[in-house]
Enzyme design. Structure first.
Site, PDB file in Angstrom:
ATOM      1  N   SER A 200       0.804  -1.147   0.024  1.00  0.00           N
ATOM      2  CA  SER A 200       0.033  -0.092   0.026  1.00  0.00           C
ATOM      3  C   SER A 200       0.742   1.183  -0.180  1.00  0.00           C
ATOM      4  O   SER A 200       1.626   1.299  -0.895  1.00  0.00           O
ATOM      5  CB  SER A 200      -0.922   0.111   1.388  1.00  0.00           C
ATOM      6  OG  SER A 200      -1.900   0.968   1.153  1.00  0.00           O
ATOM      7  N   GLU A 323      -9.239  -4.707  -4.054  1.00  0.00           N
ATOM      8  CA  GLU A 323      -8.571  -3.897  -2.967  1.00  0.00           C
ATOM      9  C   GLU A 323      -9.439  -3.147  -2.170  1.00  0.00           C
ATOM     10  O   GLU A 323      -9.196  -3.146  -1.045  1.00  0.00           O
ATOM     11  CB  GLU A 323      -7.520  -2.856  -3.792  1.00  0.00           C
ATOM     12  CG  GLU A 323      -6.333  -3.698  -4.789  1.00  0.00           C
ATOM     13  CD  GLU A 323      -5.434  -3.954  -3.626  1.00  0.00           C
ATOM     14  OE1 GLU A 323      -5.338  -3.841  -2.592  1.00  0.00           O
ATOM     15  OE2 GLU A 323      -4.193  -4.534  -4.293  1.00  0.00           O
ATOM     16  N   HIS A 426      -7.862  -5.503  -0.060  1.00  0.00           N
ATOM     17  CA  HIS A 426      -6.592  -4.881   0.302  1.00  0.00           C
ATOM     18  C   HIS A 426      -5.985  -5.553   1.445  1.00  0.00           C
ATOM     19  O   HIS A 426      -6.606  -5.527   2.586  1.00  0.00           O
ATOM     20  CB  HIS A 426      -6.944  -3.372   0.471  1.00  0.00           C
ATOM     21  CG  HIS A 426      -5.822  -2.541   0.572  1.00  0.00           C
ATOM     22  ND1 HIS A 426      -4.916  -2.394  -0.473  1.00  0.00           N
ATOM     23  CD2 HIS A 426      -5.229  -1.730   1.362  1.00  0.00           C
ATOM     24  CE1 HIS A 426      -3.883  -1.622  -0.313  1.00  0.00           C
ATOM     25  NE2 HIS A 426      -4.112  -1.007   0.951  1.00  0.00           N
TER      26      HIS A 426
END
Length: 511
Positions: A200, A323, A426
């Site tokens: 991320s 995600e 995610h």
């Protein structure tokens, strides 16, 4: 379980005593720079002063000040940094190694995510060091300054009286990398075989380090996980953020003492306030991020990469299929979204000219796959690809143009949590990489364990050789002109041009 085994290492800064647990030597809370407090707040990281005697390195150092994540701690996949205090004195790193010898093992330099405002190198899925042991590598995790302490440009608004560029957090990462390169041989690692990796905002940091002069030559491989090289701000944007930030406290750029005297709590209050203002205005809520200031970061990372700045670095980069599905699932504004609302939401961040084609392509792709294709589903998929997948593919393509080896993956295994509505969300792939499966979030049966071992083995192979092919994953070819992609799922396989119809709809979009 802790075993009685001496773990003392002499570094260039001084001696450290760690612990021996789970078959690994572990060193926690190693200072890699001076505490960035007092007069050092908002300055680049300063070299750590050597210490006398043996410094204990058995507990994690404090993590950067931060406000708890919006998701409740018991929400599936919610961040868990362990029972670690917060402090602006946060520049620490941690090391897991199979041996304190001259093994010259590959080094895995892990940068945590968290939108540049939360996170820590003490993430609980790292603690046992499964990847280090299975892959015979040396694993490093770091803390770096976050939010207003690490990514607030005050140089312009204060006329240089406070010289922060907004890149102090990225410079922290580079300083940690330099410390590792100087000392890791004493922990059984190879300073000439360092792989930087992150998830991320950590993956976005990796993308930034690929273009950062202060980090050039300090690593030879990079792993971008759900984050590429696309999240940076401009000087004008940074100045506007600084004005908003100071305005919350009624301060002007010439009130130097007032700015310097802001408490840690005030910094966090200011972060929250600026973020809320940006959301209300429909602007990028990722307020704090690296800044292309022309000096520390001379060019947009993607521009530098396209020009061949990182041509010597081998890249493995990928994303998860869903995600943003977890955030979409909790967004009440999406429940009654219709096509007109979909177009309006997409227009806030994407060119109007490509939106009809995107909607048509994703609607067809979802329908063909037998998945829900309502406006909210389409928005979640397009939003995911705009922020994560398309920038990742562009990074891979840019590296390939300069002869660098580049490998792509797509993680599609869905979480069993909440009846499966979170999909391949995610961060779901992190417990697989680091060997921290559980029953609710990841599932922990034989198929899940096999997938975890495949992900770990391919990552370790990449660190050792620059090629992620391995026995458990099979042959993993470079992305190449046919866009070969490793699809990680319970039936892991290579596919060409995965979801190509969706990808093509982005062809006219310039990052």
């Amino acid at each position: 379980m802790t075993e009685e085994k001496k773990a003392v290492v002499s570094t260039k800064s001084g001696k450290l005593e760690g612990v021996y647990e789970d078959g690994l030597h572990k060193f926690r809370g190693i200072p890699y720079a001076e505490p960035p407090v007092g007069k050092l707040r908002w300055l680049p990281p300063q070299p750590v002063k050597p210490w006398d005697g043996i410094r204990p390195a058995k507990k994690y150092g404090a993590m950067a000040p931060q406000i708890a994540a919006a998701a409740p701690r018991d929400f599936p996949g919610a961040p868990d940094f362990g029972d670690v205090p917060q402090s602006e004195d946060c520049l620490y790193l941690n090391i897991w190694t199979p041996g304190l010898d001259d093994g010259k093992r590959p080094v895995f330099f892990w940068i945590h995510g968290g939108g540049f405002t939360i996170g820590s190198g003490s993430e609980t899925f790292l603690d046992k060091g499964v990847l280090a042991q299975r892959g015979d590598i040396v694993m490093v995790s770091i803390n770096y300054r976050l939010g207003a302490a690490g990514f607030l440009n005050l140089k312009e608004i204060t006329g240089g009286a406070i010289p922060s560029t907004g890149n102090e957090g990225i410079l922290d990462q580079a300083a940690a990398l330099a410390w590792v390169q100087d000392n890791i041989a004493r922990f059984g690692g190879n300073p000439d075989n360092i792989t930087i990796a992150g998830f991320s905002a950590g993956g976005m940091s990796v993308g930034t380090l690929l273009a950062l002069p202060a980090a050039k030559g300090r690593f030879c491989k990079a792993v971008n996980r759900s984050g590429a090289a696309n999240m940076v701000g401009t000087p004008a944007e940074a100045l506007a953020i600084a004005q908003e930030f100071l305005g919350i406290f009624g301060l002007k750029g010439n009130d130097i003492d007032g700015i310097r005297n802001l408490s840690t709590e005030k910094l966090l209050d200011g972060q929250t306030g600026v973020g809320e203002l940006m959301r209300q205005r429909g602007k990028n809520p990722l307020v704090f991020q690296p800044i292309v200031d022309g000096v520390i970061l001379p060019h947009k990372p993607m521009d530098a990469i396209r020009q061949g700045y990182a041509r010597q670095v081998t890249v493995m980069a990928g994303t998860s299929r869903d995600e943003l599905k977890s955030s979409s699932a909790g967004d009440p504004s999406l429940k009654n979204l219709d096509d007109d609302g979909l177009v309006k939401r997409l227009s806030a961040s994407l060119p109007d000219t490509i939106i009809p084609g995107l909607i048509a392509a994703y609607r067809k792709s979802l329908t063909d796959a037998g998945k829900p294709a309502a406006a909210a589903d389409i928005f979640s998929c397009i939003d995911t690809d705009a922020l994560f997948r398309i920038p990742t593919l562009r990074l891979i393509e840019a590296q390939q143009q300069h002869g660098a080896r580049a490998f792509n993956y797509l993680f599609t295994y869905p979480s069993p949590a909440m009846g499966g509505i979170l999909g391949a969300m995610h961060g779901l792939d992190n417990p697989f990489l680091f060997g921290a499966l559980d029953r609710e979030f990841t599932g922990n049966g034989e198929k899940q364990q096999k997938l975890a071992e495949t992900i770990q083995d391919s990552c370790a192979a990449f660190m050792h050789t620059g090629n992620p092919s391995c026995r458990s994953a099979g042959e993993w070819p470079e992305y190449g002109n046919t866009r070969k992609t490793m699809v990680f799922d319970t039936d892991t396989r290579i596919e060409e041009d995965v979801f190509g119809e969706e990808r093509e709809a982005w062809d006219k979009y310039t990052l």
